[in-house]
Enzyme design. Structure first.
Site, short mmCIF file in Angstrom:
data_model
loop_
_atom_site.label_atom_id
_atom_site.label_comp_id
_atom_site.label_asym_id
_atom_site.label_seq_id
_atom_site.Cartn_x
_atom_site.Cartn_y
_atom_site.Cartn_z
N PHE A 265 -15.75 -18.58 33.49
CA PHE A 265 -16.19 -17.94 34.75
C PHE A 265 -17.70 -18.06 34.83
O PHE A 265 -18.39 -18.03 33.82
CB PHE A 265 -15.85 -16.45 34.78
CG PHE A 265 -14.40 -16.11 34.76
CD1 PHE A 265 -13.41 -17.05 35.01
CD2 PHE A 265 -14.01 -14.80 34.47
CE1 PHE A 265 -12.06 -16.71 34.97
CE2 PHE A 265 -12.67 -14.45 34.44
CZ PHE A 265 -11.69 -15.39 34.68
N GLU A 266 -18.24 -18.12 36.03
CA GLU A 266 -19.69 -18.28 36.17
C GLU A 266 -20.49 -17.11 35.63
O GLU A 266 -21.67 -17.24 35.35
CB GLU A 266 -20.06 -18.56 37.64
CG GLU A 266 -19.77 -17.43 38.59
CD GLU A 266 -20.17 -17.79 40.03
OE1 GLU A 266 -19.35 -18.38 40.73
OE2 GLU A 266 -21.30 -17.46 40.44
N ASN A 267 -19.86 -15.97 35.45
CA ASN A 267 -20.62 -14.81 34.95
C ASN A 267 -20.68 -14.73 33.43
O ASN A 267 -21.29 -13.82 32.88
CB ASN A 267 -20.07 -13.50 35.53
CG ASN A 267 -18.60 -13.31 35.25
OD1 ASN A 267 -18.02 -13.99 34.40
ND2 ASN A 267 -17.97 -12.39 35.97
N ASN B 87 -26.08 -19.32 42.77
CA ASN B 87 -26.19 -18.43 41.62
C ASN B 87 -27.21 -18.96 40.61
O ASN B 87 -28.14 -18.27 40.21
CB ASN B 87 -24.79 -18.31 40.97
CG ASN B 87 -24.77 -17.33 39.79
OD1 ASN B 87 -25.77 -16.72 39.43
ND2 ASN B 87 -23.60 -17.18 39.18
N GLY C 7 -21.68 -19.41 42.68
CA GLY C 7 -21.84 -20.63 41.89
C GLY C 7 -21.31 -21.87 42.59
O GLY C 7 -21.36 -22.97 42.04
#
Lengths: 251, 301, 301, 251
Positions: free
Chosen positions: D49-51, C107, D128
């Site tokens: 969270f990765e977002n 990511n 991630g």
């Protein structure tokens, strides 16, 4: 219609801006150029300050980029990363204006330190100046035309011009052409001569005046173009809508 | 009821004692005459910290008075001024007289050194500063070198990244959860805050979380070590939406020309002879002027 | 009265015709089952674009159906799924069957490729992906190489940066000046928008500038080439504050397992047999369900 | 007090989190661990969270990181640059959880592709995951203890463990220790053995069971520690305050 030399300079600078251009400016003459362009031939141009203020619409721009008066009416506030990074370093500025202490025959710009009476005196430094000269598609330098300002060699290279008289892209720079607008003439880099050269002389200015006030040798042909005069419309808009504090007596 | 922010709320005196030592590397995010961390800079001077290294993209009055007071021995910066109210009198003089080690950069180069530090990179590539005397100097000092793109072979300046010990930020507001709100242009605040090991934020006010808009949080609570309540904490510089700068005060400061006796007198009169920034304000600014500066700033929002 | 936004306002059909060609490199910013650029993806499929290259940090349903419909021949991505509603059935199958060239990343590596592209860098260093099979593959393809920090000699992966031809973003709102508002988590939207040459933003609504808060502008007007008014434009995926995802529809899509006939039938039934995304919505979702999805999303804000 | 194996796993994972830790998680068992830690011994820990969702406080986390249910009550919304860049790549995450298809004796993690009946089958990929394993100070892997999941060699290295059995820092990785929590045991890297090793076996599990269900040779001494049992308080908080959908039947 009569006009002042500052008015001519603002109009000349404004004409370097095309419609839809993204323009990075400081307060003073550059801001006057950008506003005039936007109010005349470049209504979709967008004005940026290096600190993240976009398209302010004020009546009084105060004393500089950090003056709240200069931010009034901004359409967007962001930060250095977006303006100097994504926009400038990302190659998205069409025009950038820079202030200078000195500029030399290679277009090198000094805004850091000069000698005054044989002693070094330190001024503002680069700020975004080096970034603009290194990265904008077109760089506009506005300065008074004096020997001590337009020199053979700057005392300190804050921002590089045409290194050794070579094309800027060739040596790995991304900044485009440098246009020097003075109160006497317009200068651009001449590839054949390998140095800055006069491309037009302002109305009423003699060739000898330009030569005598330039710190490096210039060869100006007698048929050198005259800088186009401001139109009535430009002068009307300038006088009615651009705050005079930005450009009058600002040299 | 107790609020999360209370665990981090402290006086400027305590915050500087706790997080700034002699020799500390400080980052600031003021810009010329706006958003200067003045309350925190005063406290540093009052506590007579020495040998500080200060890194900031655009030098401001807080930096200048810290240099003028003798607190600083090294500066990484991208140039600076008091806009047209004057130059950075003390910084300029200290550079010429070699009283400080000054590492000059472009604005964006400083930003990238912070961004790289925030990202945990040890170097960042930039196209800025190529062929400038700044980069020559930085290369001599080992802060920069040339690097080529491994794909295009294009030349870049590689810069060492920065991880200052502590960031000093002046913000408009904190909420009761300790989140920080920055209104107006953001400069390099985010990058500085994430590049620095500790973060001290002075704020104009603390607002109830319920009154704050989550989408406007600029520095999250978890990234802040100390919150200092310092109304008018950027004075005499301005703060967007809160107060205009005090032109008279800044002009008179710039007029000192960093003559040693004059600057020392300024430091004594305004900083070391008082105990707190509040006392400085009380002594320096009339309620009449204060209201004018506030009113003007609100009109300019 | 005319508004600035009107000069950029166009139907999805026109925007895709104008800015997406066969072979275009597209960036998207959806994430699994949220904020998918579904209205724009449908239009791409409807116009039968081919040989597209798609770059995105986390693959989503919009990517999957584009791959399933045969529009895509290369993908740069950082993995992806439909969360627990299912895998990216078509992407996974296309990778295994080598029907697309898939460049797998982490990511953050994808984010850095966009960030570097936004910054005009030709390479970026990251510590991610070292010693992984992903980086081995990227190195073989010339998209990555090893680089050492010129100061510390530490090893990094150098990644080629990305400058896609066009970014497809689905946002909550535009204002009448053309500025874009993104509420909730921001993913990599800013980096994608500045890395891409052209930017198409589909929005749920256009709000009067006077009702919008300037401090909440996320994508400034000057960076947007086309604004497409597309209410429910992320459906069947969700959009923060506006509507919940349609679990039933997504599950049934994932259940197709990307069997060729089944996917082709889905594409025909929902995309190519209608003329617009509005028709798809009309055909697919009852007002009753629509209201439930809206109500739930509002409650979860 | 009786407890399920999932409950033991959640409690064991939660105990890896210290107060004030910054914790990067996904939905499922990891989120249950993070919530339990926060509600017991680590009240000042922060969940990411990765977002870009920070510290959600929900009663139902739905089907994953992209479910609006999982974001409810968040204290802050930001983006990938801040969470995965400034926080994770910047070295500021104390604990990161990752999901796996397989993990091997060197701690290498595969979340991309496995062979099913001799044919490759592609799954989620890194997301991630690789970033977390490469960069978090401590990495926690939660998995069912099966031969096909805890292997000698993963089919695909999505995220690198102890490369060639060497210290991770030595080879230029920044990620810290990898802790594998299964339904039978806890494994960590053993420097002397140069591979993952059992550090404790869950109550009621026999040494042979662990050995037989592990895809690489393990030498487990008979006096191997037993994984500490959940306390009554932990179980009470877990059952009353942590949504069961996060961890029950989630293996």
């Amino acid at each position: 219609m009569k006009y002042s030399k500052e008015e001519l300079m603002v109009v000349t600078g404004a004409r370097e801006i095309k419609d839809y251009d993204k323009v990075l400016v400081g307060i003073g003459l550059p801001m006057a150029c950008a506003i005039l362009a936007k109010l005349t031939h470049a209504p979709h141009s967008v004005i940026f300050f290096e600190n993240g203020v976009v398209d302010p619409k004020s009546t009084d721009y105060g004393v500089g980029l950090a003056d709240l008066k200069a931010w009034s009416g901004a359409s967007y506030y962001t930060g250095t990363l977006e303006v100097m990074g994504y926009m400038l370093h990302g190659g998205k500025f069409d025009v950038g204006f820079v202030g200078v202490l000195e500029v030399d025959m290679y277009g090198n710009v000094n805004s850091t330190i000069v000698e005054v009476n044989g002693k070094p005196r330190h001024f503002t430094g680069s700020g975004g100046g080096n970034d603009i000269v290194s990265l904008a598609r077109k760089i506009i330098v506005i300065t008074r035309h004096e020997k001590r300002k337009i020199k053979e060699k700057v005392f300190y290279v804050t921002s590089p011009g045409y290194i050794g008289g070579r094309d800027r892209r060739e040596v790995g720079l991304r900044g485009g052409d440098i246009v020097v607008i003075t109160d006497m003439a317009v200068l651009k880099f001449n590839k054949n001569k390998g140095k800055m050269d006069v491309v037009s002389i302002h109305p009423g200015i003699k060739i000898e005046e330009v030569i005598n006030n330039t710190g490096f040798p210039l060869e100006i042909p007698s048929d050198v173009p005259t800088t186009p005069e401001p139109t009535e419309h430009e002068l009307k808009v300038l006088r009615e809508k651009v705050p005079a504090t930005l450009y009058s007596k600002s040299l | 009821m107790t609020y999360e922010v209370e665990s981090k709320l402290m006086k400027a005196e305590e915050a500087i004692k706790k997080y700034v030592d002699d020799g500390s590397h400080i980052a600031m995010a003021g810009f010329a005459i706006t958003r200067n961390s003045m309350a925190l800079a005063h406290e540093i001077i009052r506590q007579r910290k020495r040998n500080l290294k200060v890194s900031m993209s655009i030098g401001d009055m807080a930096l200048d008075i810290m240099v003028g007071s003798g607190a600083v021995n090294e500066v990484n910066y991208g140039g600076g001024s008091l806009d047209r109210l004057g130059p950075l009198v003390c910084v300029n003089k200290a550079i010429v007289e070699k009283k400080i080690k000054a590492n000059e950069h472009s604005n964006f180069s400083m930003l990238m050194r912070f961004l790289g530090g925030a990202l945990g990179l040890t170097f960042v590539p930039v196209k800025s500063m190529l062929y400038s005397d700044m980069v020559n100097d930085l290369m001599r000092k080992g802060e920069a070198t040339e690097i080529k793109c491994p794909f295009t072979n294009e030349v870049y300046v590689a810069l060492k990244t920065l991880n200052p010990d502590v960031a000093l930020i002046h913000a408009q507001a904190a909420d009761t959860d300790g989140n920080i709100y920055i209104y107006g242009p953001k400069f390099d605040i985010k990058e500085i805050v994430y590049a620095s090991r500790k973060v001290i934020v002075s704020v104009e006010e603390i607002i109830p979380k319920e009154r704050a808009l989550r989408d406007l949080i600029f520095i999250p609570s978890y990234r802040v070590d100390a919150v200092v309540l310092a109304p008018f904490g950027a004075y005499p510089t301005n703060l967007y939406g809160y107060y205009y700068h005090d032109e008279e005060h800044i002009r008179s400061y710039a007029g000192l020309q960093c003559r040693e006796d004059a600057v020392q007198k300024y430091v004594e009169e305004y900083i070391t002879s008082v105990n707190t920034f509040e006392e400085f304000l009380k002594k320096t600014i009339s309620s009449d002027k204060l209201l004018k500066l506030i009113t003007l700033a609100r009109r300019l929002m």
